[in-house]
Motif scaffolding. Structure first.
Motif, PDB file in Angstrom:
ATOM      1  N   ILE A   1       0.870  -1.187   0.000  1.00 46.72           N
ATOM      2  CA  ILE A   1       0.000   0.000   0.000  1.00 46.72           C
ATOM      3  C   ILE A   1       0.909   1.240   0.000  1.00 46.72           C
ATOM      4  CG2 ILE A   1      -1.553   1.381   1.461  1.00 46.72           C
ATOM      5  CD1 ILE A   1      -2.982  -1.255   2.199  1.00 46.72           C
ATOM      6  N   ALA A   2       1.952   1.161   0.834  1.00 53.50           N
ATOM      7  CA  ALA A   2       2.904   2.281   0.896  1.00 53.50           C
ATOM      8  C   ALA A   2       3.602   2.475  -0.455  1.00 53.50           C
ATOM      9  CB  ALA A   2       3.925   2.026   2.001  1.00 53.50           C
ATOM     10  N   ILE A   3       3.956   1.372  -1.101  1.00 53.92           N
ATOM     11  CA  ILE A   3       4.623   1.455  -2.410  1.00 53.92           C
ATOM     12  C   ILE A   3       3.680   2.082  -3.452  1.00 53.92           C
ATOM     13  CG2 ILE A   3       5.231  -0.046  -4.393  1.00 53.92           C
ATOM     14  CD1 ILE A   3       7.599   0.200  -2.776  1.00 53.92           C
ATOM     15  N   GLY A   4       2.420   1.651  -3.432  1.00 56.70           N
ATOM     16  CA  GLY A   4       1.432   2.174  -4.385  1.00 56.70           C
ATOM     17  C   GLY A   4       1.295   3.687  -4.248  1.00 56.70           C
ATOM     18  N   ALA A   5       1.237   4.146  -2.974  1.00 53.43           N
ATOM     19  CA  ALA A   5       1.103   5.589  -2.723  1.00 53.43           C
ATOM     20  C   ALA A   5       2.371   6.321  -3.181  1.00 53.43           C
ATOM     21  CB  ALA A   5       0.861   5.824  -1.235  1.00 53.43           C
ATOM     22  N   LEU A   6       3.519   5.704  -2.897  1.00 52.83           N
ATOM     23  CA  LEU A   6       4.802   6.313  -3.276  1.00 52.83           C
ATOM     24  C   LEU A   6       4.914   6.455  -4.797  1.00 52.83           C
ATOM     25  CD1 LEU A   6       7.716   7.104  -2.212  1.00 52.83           C
ATOM     26  CD2 LEU A   6       8.363   4.762  -2.732  1.00 52.83           C
ATOM     27  N   LEU A   7       4.529   5.402  -5.510  1.00 50.67           N
ATOM     28  CA  LEU A   7       4.632   5.433  -6.965  1.00 50.67           C
ATOM     29  C   LEU A   7       3.697   6.495  -7.560  1.00 50.67           C
ATOM     30  CD1 LEU A   7       4.964   1.628  -7.889  1.00 50.67           C
ATOM     31  CD2 LEU A   7       6.771   3.328  -7.665  1.00 50.67           C
ATOM     32  N   LYS A   8       2.503   6.612  -6.957  1.00 49.27           N
ATOM     33  CA  LYS A   8       1.581   7.633  -7.469  1.00 49.27           C
ATOM     34  C   LYS A   8       2.182   9.033  -7.279  1.00 49.27           C
ATOM     35  CE  LYS A   8      -2.957   9.553  -7.553  1.00 49.27           C
ATOM     36  NZ  LYS A   8      -4.217   9.776  -6.891  1.00 49.27           N
TER      37      LYS A   8
ATOM     38  N   SER B   1      -0.415 -11.827  -5.464  1.00 52.55           N
ATOM     39  CA  SER B   1      -1.720 -11.176  -5.622  1.00 52.55           C
ATOM     40  C   SER B   1      -1.927 -10.118  -4.543  1.00 52.55           C
ATOM     41  CB  SER B   1      -2.861 -12.193  -5.527  1.00 52.55           C
ATOM     42  OG  SER B   1      -2.604 -13.276  -6.368  1.00 52.55           O
ATOM     43  N   VAL B   2      -1.539 -10.457  -3.308  1.00 53.28           N
ATOM     44  CA  VAL B   2      -1.685  -9.489  -2.208  1.00 53.28           C
ATOM     45  C   VAL B   2      -0.853  -8.237  -2.511  1.00 53.28           C
ATOM     46  CG1 VAL B   2      -1.105  -9.062   0.227  1.00 53.28           C
ATOM     47  CG2 VAL B   2      -2.189 -11.211  -0.426  1.00 53.28           C
ATOM     48  N   ALA B   3       0.361  -8.450  -3.039  1.00 56.46           N
ATOM     49  CA  ALA B   3       1.248  -7.324  -3.350  1.00 56.46           C
ATOM     50  C   ALA B   3       0.627  -6.428  -4.435  1.00 56.46           C
ATOM     51  CB  ALA B   3       2.605  -7.847  -3.804  1.00 56.46           C
ATOM     52  N   ILE B   4       0.057  -7.058  -5.449  1.00 55.68           N
ATOM     53  CA  ILE B   4      -0.536  -6.288  -6.552  1.00 55.68           C
ATOM     54  C   ILE B   4      -1.777  -5.524  -6.059  1.00 55.68           C
ATOM     55  CG2 ILE B   4      -1.709  -6.510  -8.793  1.00 55.68           C
ATOM     56  CD1 ILE B   4       0.232  -8.977  -9.239  1.00 55.68           C
ATOM     57  N   LEU B   5      -2.591  -6.224  -5.271  1.00 52.91           N
ATOM     58  CA  LEU B   5      -3.789  -5.586  -4.708  1.00 52.91           C
ATOM     59  C   LEU B   5      -3.397  -4.417  -3.800  1.00 52.91           C
ATOM     60  CD1 LEU B   5      -6.901  -6.079  -4.674  1.00 52.91           C
ATOM     61  CD2 LEU B   5      -6.564  -7.297  -2.521  1.00 52.91           C
ATOM     62  N   GLY B   6      -2.383  -4.638  -2.967  1.00 55.18           N
ATOM     63  CA  GLY B   6      -1.889  -3.594  -2.058  1.00 55.18           C
ATOM     64  C   GLY B   6      -1.427  -2.368  -2.838  1.00 55.18           C
ATOM     65  N   THR B   7      -0.712  -2.611  -3.935  1.00 64.67           N
ATOM     66  CA  THR B   7      -0.215  -1.499  -4.758  1.00 64.67           C
ATOM     67  C   THR B   7      -1.383  -0.678  -5.302  1.00 64.67           C
ATOM     68  OG1 THR B   7       1.633  -2.904  -5.430  1.00 64.67           O
ATOM     69  CG2 THR B   7       1.260  -0.934  -6.741  1.00 64.67           C
ATOM     70  N   ALA B   8      -2.419  -1.383  -5.783  1.00 65.16           N
ATOM     71  CA  ALA B   8      -3.586  -0.683  -6.343  1.00 65.16           C
ATOM     72  C   ALA B   8      -4.302   0.120  -5.260  1.00 65.16           C
ATOM     73  CB  ALA B   8      -4.538  -1.696  -6.980  1.00 65.16           C
ATOM     74  N   ILE B   9      -4.490  -0.496  -4.083  1.00 67.45           N
ATOM     75  CA  ILE B   9      -5.156   0.218  -2.971  1.00 67.45           C
ATOM     76  C   ILE B   9      -4.337   1.457  -2.592  1.00 67.45           C
ATOM     77  CG2 ILE B   9      -5.800   0.073  -0.515  1.00 67.45           C
ATOM     78  CD1 ILE B   9      -6.435  -2.916  -1.000  1.00 67.45           C
ATOM     79  N   GLY B  10      -3.025   1.274  -2.467  1.00 70.48           N
ATOM     80  CA  GLY B  10      -2.139   2.382  -2.102  1.00 70.48           C
ATOM     81  C   GLY B  10      -2.207   3.505  -3.115  1.00 70.48           C
ATOM     82  N   PHE B  11      -2.271   3.132  -4.384  1.00 67.10           N
ATOM     83  CA  PHE B  11      -2.318   4.143  -5.450  1.00 67.10           C
ATOM     84  C   PHE B  11      -3.586   5.003  -5.309  1.00 67.10           C
ATOM     85  CE2 PHE B  11      -3.344   5.820  -9.585  1.00 67.10           C
ATOM     86  CZ  PHE B  11      -2.118   6.199 -10.114  1.00 67.10           C
ATOM     87  N   PHE B  12      -4.728   4.311  -5.145  1.00 62.82           N
ATOM     88  CA  PHE B  12      -5.988   5.051  -5.082  1.00 62.82           C
ATOM     89  C   PHE B  12      -6.186   5.772  -3.746  1.00 62.82           C
ATOM     90  CE2 PHE B  12      -7.103   1.953  -8.501  1.00 62.82           C
ATOM     91  CZ  PHE B  12      -7.268   2.907  -9.492  1.00 62.82           C
ATOM     92  N   ALA B  13      -5.527   5.247  -2.685  1.00 60.68           N
ATOM     93  CA  ALA B  13      -5.714   5.863  -1.365  1.00 60.68           C
ATOM     94  C   ALA B  13      -4.625   6.909  -1.079  1.00 60.68           C
ATOM     95  CB  ALA B  13      -5.696   4.773  -0.290  1.00 60.68           C
ATOM     96  N   ALA B  14      -3.726   7.133  -2.036  1.00 64.33           N
ATOM     97  CA  ALA B  14      -2.562   7.998  -1.794  1.00 64.33           C
ATOM     98  C   ALA B  14      -2.947   9.364  -1.210  1.00 64.33           C
ATOM     99  CB  ALA B  14      -1.778   8.181  -3.089  1.00 64.33           C
TER     100      ALA B  14
END
Lengths: 107, 234
Positions: B29-36, B146-159
């Motif tokens: 989730i943290a990675i997803g937010a960071l990438l966004k 799958s958890v990692a990919i889902l986490g990334t997507a959640i992090g991106f949208f919740a950034a």
């Protein structure tokens, strides 16, 4: 951003897969009962431990903003909880976030 | 092709209450937010986790992009931080190799080698017959991936909703969780010494060379632990 993102992702994944790929190639010649297997097992655990310790002691990013004494207290108390709860992984993980927020708000 | 029974057995192992899914999800989730925040699109963020699936490597890529590093520099920096995957693979694959299984399974599924899936497999492989371990492993890997990919997507949208305090909280979960998991794996002299020496030498070598500290510190720590363990009959 100077570098194309897609190219950066491909380069990152290639650099990561390289170690995994070479690991499989090497594994084909190694028996699980051999000394070299035991040596690699030690190397795997030690490099992981080195990485985790580095992340705690010399963090990059957000953790850097937390004083190192707070980081140590959080890790130490979390490990204590891990043992007290008969090696349950959920309690120390959840507790670490709570303790970190309490201590950093007092700081 | 893949034995569904063992695949599902592996896949379901992350459903346990103390599975690493929670910590792994938080980290990505943290990675997803960071990438966004770095300017990645949702497709690029998911593509990154899908192809790399090793957290420190993704972090290094993000930091390198921030400072405008070249592709060669990104390659070297990521390779250095992820070179630990080599001993991890060599210490796992011989436990899964079986002549009746096709080789492609090993070359494809090695992509799942990352700390969470590796630690689950190391503590569960004995419960599965050797012939079926690769399918069990593919199940574990698919689930954590799958958890990692889902986490990334959640992090991106919740950034936009993740403030600094939440990001710091997410950042501490990862080392605490994996440290507990490593300490829990200390069941033989060799593994115990490897973990203890690694914890001491990794940061010590940081003073000599930050880039090489994990490899140098880990190599020396693991070799000493191995030699001591062998001398004591492990």
């Amino acid at each position: 951003m100077e570098v194309n993102i897609i190219l950066a992702i491909i380069v990152t994944s290639a650099a990561t897969y390289l170690s995994r790929f070479l690991g499989v190639v090497t594994s084909e010649k190694i028996k699980e009962t051999s000394k070299i297997f035991r040596w690699f097992n030690c190397l795997a655990y030690s490099t992981l431990a080195a990485l985790i310790a580095r992340v705690i002691i010399f963090p990059e990013g957000n953790l850097l903003e937390i004083d190192y004494s707070i980081r140590f207290i959080v890790v130490f108390v979390s490990l204590l909880i891990f043992y007290l709860t008969k090696k349950n992984l959920v309690y120390p993980t959840v507790f670490s976030v709570i303790l970190l927020s309490i201590l950093s708000s007092l700081d | 092709m893949v034995n569904i029974k063992y695949f599902l057995q592996g896949f379901n192992s992350i459903k346990r209450l103390d599975s690493p899914a929670l910590a792994l999800g938080f980290c990505f989730i943290a990675i997803g937010a960071l990438l966004k925040n770095l300017g990645f699109s949702i497709q690029e963020s998911i593509f990154s986790t899908l192809l790399t699936y090793a957290l420190p490597g993704s972090l290094v890529m993000a930091e390198s992009l921030l400072v405008g590093a070249s592709l060669l520099n990104i390659f070297l920096a990521v390779w250095l931080v992820n070179a630990r995957l080599y001993p991890m693979t060599v210490s796992l694959m011989p436990l899964l190799l079986d002549k009746s299984q096709p080789k492609w399974k090993y070359y494809v599924s090695c992509h799942f080698i990352a700390v969470s899936a590796w630690l689950i497999m190391k503590s569960n492989y004995q419960s599965v017959e050797k012939k079926h371990r690769i399918d069990f492993w593919i199940g574990i890997g698919t689930a954590t991936w799958s958890v990692a990919i889902l986490g990334t997507a959640i992090g991106f949208f919740a950034a936009d909703f993740l403030n600094k305090d939440i990001m710091i909280g997410l950042a501490v979960v990862n080392p605490v969780y994996f440290l507990c998991m490593m300490v829990g794996a200390m069941k033989t002299i060799q593994i115990s010494l490897s973990v203890i020496f690694g914890i001491i030498l990794g940061p010590l070598f940081f003073f000599i060379s930050p880039e090489w500290s994990i490899l140098f510190g880990g190599f020396i720590a693991g070799t000493i632990a191995f030699l001591v363990g062998e001398a004591r009959g492990s």
